[in-house]
Each structure stands twice: as C-alpha cells, then as structure tokens.
Design a protein around this motif. Structure first.
Motif, short mmCIF file in Angstrom:
data_model
loop_
_atom_site.label_atom_id
_atom_site.label_comp_id
_atom_site.label_asym_id
_atom_site.label_seq_id
_atom_site.Cartn_x
_atom_site.Cartn_y
_atom_site.Cartn_z
N VAL A 157 4.93 22.84 -18.29
CA VAL A 157 5.09 22.73 -17.09
C VAL A 157 4.49 23.65 -15.96
O VAL A 157 3.63 24.60 -16.52
N GLY A 158 4.78 23.16 -14.93
CA GLY A 158 3.71 23.50 -14.15
C GLY A 158 4.22 25.36 -13.83
O GLY A 158 3.33 26.03 -13.43
N ALA A 159 5.47 25.21 -14.54
CA ALA A 159 5.55 26.55 -13.68
C ALA A 159 5.47 28.10 -14.70
O ALA A 159 5.37 29.20 -14.58
N CYS A 167 -2.07 18.78 -14.95
CA CYS A 167 -3.42 18.96 -15.08
C CYS A 167 -3.61 19.34 -16.31
O CYS A 167 -3.22 19.63 -16.94
N VAL A 168 -5.24 19.30 -16.90
CA VAL A 168 -5.55 19.89 -17.58
C VAL A 168 -6.90 21.68 -17.59
O VAL A 168 -7.82 20.74 -16.33
N VAL A 220 -8.47 17.25 -14.19
CA VAL A 220 -9.08 19.03 -15.12
C VAL A 220 -9.81 19.17 -13.89
O VAL A 220 -10.26 18.58 -12.57
N GLU A 221 -9.15 20.73 -13.59
CA GLU A 221 -9.31 22.30 -12.78
C GLU A 221 -9.84 22.88 -13.29
O GLU A 221 -8.88 23.29 -14.22
N CYS A 279 -3.57 23.57 -8.80
CA CYS A 279 -2.70 23.12 -10.04
C CYS A 279 -0.88 23.55 -9.78
O CYS A 279 -0.64 23.25 -10.26
N ARG A 280 -1.05 25.31 -10.00
CA ARG A 280 0.25 25.73 -9.81
C ARG A 280 1.27 24.72 -8.32
O ARG A 280 2.14 24.54 -8.98
N GLU A 281 0.59 24.47 -7.59
CA GLU A 281 0.83 23.57 -6.33
C GLU A 281 1.42 22.00 -6.74
O GLU A 281 2.02 21.63 -6.41
N LEU A 282 0.88 22.01 -7.71
CA LEU A 282 1.10 20.28 -7.48
C LEU A 282 1.58 19.94 -9.49
O LEU A 282 1.75 18.65 -8.98
N ALA A 283 0.53 20.53 -10.16
CA ALA A 283 0.96 20.62 -11.98
C ALA A 283 2.40 20.25 -11.91
O ALA A 283 3.25 20.92 -11.67
N ASP A 284 3.19 18.80 -12.49
CA ASP A 284 4.73 18.31 -13.26
C ASP A 284 4.30 18.78 -14.82
O ASP A 284 4.57 19.51 -15.56
#
Length: 230
Positions: free
Chosen positions: A215-217, A31-32, A188-189, A195-200
C-alpha cells in the motif's frame, strides 16, 4: 478492473518483463515505481496492446484481452497517456481532444465537461496548435484527450516528467477526481513524493520483475526505498 498475471515480454532475444503480476482496482490509484530501464514502460505497452506478450494473461473486468490491438483495448475502456505526451503538434487543442473520439460511438462524441473543469487552460486555448503549448500544457492536453475516450482504466506513463510543480499539483488533483469517479488509475512514476500522496496500492519493479507489492504507506519503508535509489 485490470489483472496482469505472470506476464513475460521480449524485445527480440532481450527479456524486458519476467513473470509480472499486478492488479488495478476501480476507484483506486495504483502506482508502479522503479529506476530507469527496469521495465515500467514495457509493462504499460503490454497493458495497452502496443507490445505483445510471450506468456501470461492480461484481463480487463475479467475478460482476457489476448492479443487484441490497441484500438480494440481503447474501445473496451483503456485510456493511455504515453511518456512524452505525443500530442499532434500541428493540430489545434480542440482537434487533439477530438482524436479521442476514435473508439467512441457517434452518439458519445463530445468533450466531457470535466476535462475543462480539471484543466481550464485547455478551454482558453482550443484554437491554438498543440505544438505551441508548454510542456505542462501539453501534458494536460494528453490527459484530457485520454479522458475524452471515457476510460474505465486510465494508464499514465510518467505524467510528471519535466513538468513544473504547479501543473504537477493540477495533475494530482485530476487523478484524485478520477479515483472518486470510480475510474481505475494505473500510474508509472519515478517521483516518489507524488506517488506517496496519491497511491492506494504500489508495486516496485527491478530488472523486469515486481520486487514489492503493498500500500502507499509502505513507500516510507527503507527496504522499499532501496529499490528506488540510483
């Protein structure tokens, strides 16, 4: 899958990207994020070949894309869902999907079954014109059209913009499915929770630069969120 190294991009005398570097890996969602006007869409245009870069390198699977045209990048495995969807309003849903055949060999020109499994509404609307669909349905159509090209890398520019929550959930499920299929997803979001739910992997942009990579966390870190608040 995708490597972007030290890229500068200009519109005339105005510099939109400044030394941007990132990577998107196969089987991961990257995610960007960033506020409006920080260069996110310019970065996506550079990746898909819609805007030339002045300096730096963009490579897919280790192969330098150089100044290759968008259609050549589509043939090499880059699928693109642009901001605003850009479906053909006078073409039917089937015809819109079939425009994804353009980069494919004749033997590959079919609509993959998983397009209708991910977005069943499209199968029931094959004869309807794209312009008659709701915004959420058009977004599903735009993603489906990109999937017809059999991408190795799927680039999505703000797919949740102006979309109702139920369809956002459908889009999220589709993106997770594609990750499981080994596709690299570059997203891009501005919708932080999505993004928090999806991003690696996440990158945050500000003033044409990458100001955070993690990383997403890390999206819960106050120092990261400070770059995302208006």
């Amino acid at each position: 899958m995708l490597q972007v190294n030290d890229v500068d991009l200009f519109y005339g005398a105005a510099q939109a990207l400044r030394g941007v570097s990132l990577e998107a890996r196969a089987g991961e969602i990257t995610c960007v994020l960033g506020r409006n006007g920080v260069g996110k869409t310019s970065l996506m245009r550079a990746v898909v070949g819609q805007q030339p870069v002045r300096r730096g390198r963009i490579a897919l699977e280790g192969r330098d894309l150089g100044s290759s045209a968008p259609y050549r990048r589509a043939r090499s495995g880059i699928g693109f869902v642009p901001q605003g969807r850009e479906v053909f309003p006078l073409l039917t849903v089937r015809e819109n999907l079939e425009t994804g055949y353009a980069p494919l060999k004749r033997s590959e020109r079919s609509i993959p079954a998983h397009v209708f499994e991910l977005f069943p509404i499209l199968k029931s609307m094959l004869g309807r014109r794209g312009g008659d669909l709701s915004g959420g349905q058009q977004q599903q159509l735009a993603i489906g059209r990109a999937l017809v090209t059999r991408p190795k890398l799927l680039v999505l520019d703000e797919p949740t913009e102006g979309i109702q929550p139920s369809i956002i959930k459908d889009i999220g499920r589709a993106i997770r499915f594609l990750r499981g299929e080994g596709i690299a997803v570059l997203l891009v979001e501005q919708y932080l929770d999505f993004c928090r739910e999806l991003a690696d992997r996440v990158y945050v942009m500000d003033r044409g630069q990458i100001v955070f990579a993690g990383v997403g966390a890390d999206l819960d870190d106050p120092s990261v969120r400070a770059h995302l608040t208006v």
